[in-house]
Write an enzyme that holds these catalytic residues in place. Structure first.
Site: not given
Length: 139
Positions: A101, A103
């Site tokens: 992932h 940010h």
């Protein structure tokens, strides 16, 4: 390529509710539940990849363009002055959920310092040795 035990696989595929700000066939972008700043978002691939080194070429070729799109939307809608892209790989690097992932963290004028470090001062010899060591693995 999903991991049925992965919470981010479940969030990315809509099995667990989240405040989604973008979605397509490959990604879902959600607002972070523990934000570093107002509007902090996570880009989640719908397929499971442990970290950056596990990404396939198709996913890796699209994630940076999506991050730019999200960051641009944040600047326009939230009035932030900029944004950081943060992507951790491995526990020692701060990764706590082992599903790739990225940010996207909006940054505001006068906001708190984050994503910073004290610059080191390696010698030219140390830099040359490190460069040689890393180059051997890149061949």
């Amino acid at each position: 390529m999903r991991d049925e035990t992965c919470i981010f696989c479940k969030i990315a595929n809509g099995e667990i509710p989240a405040a989604a700000i973008y979605e397509d066939e490959q990604f879902r972008v959600i607002l972070d539940l523990g934000p570093a700043s107002k509007g902090h978002a996570l880009i989640l691939p719908k397929n499971h990849f442990t970290d950056l080194t596990d990404l396939d070429e198709e996913t890796s070729s699209k994630v940076l363009a999506l991050a730019a799109k999200v960051g641009t939307a944040m600047k326009k809608s939230l009035g932030c002055a900029g944004f950081n892209l943060v992507q951790n790989n491995g526990e020692a690097a701060g990764q706590t959920v082992f599903h790739f992932h990225m940010h996207v963290i909006p940054r505001y004028e006068g906001g708190p310092r984050m994503v910073s470090w004290e610059p080191g001062s390696p010698s030219k010899e140390e830099l040359a040795g490190l460069a040689d060591c890393i180059k051997k693995e890149l061949k």
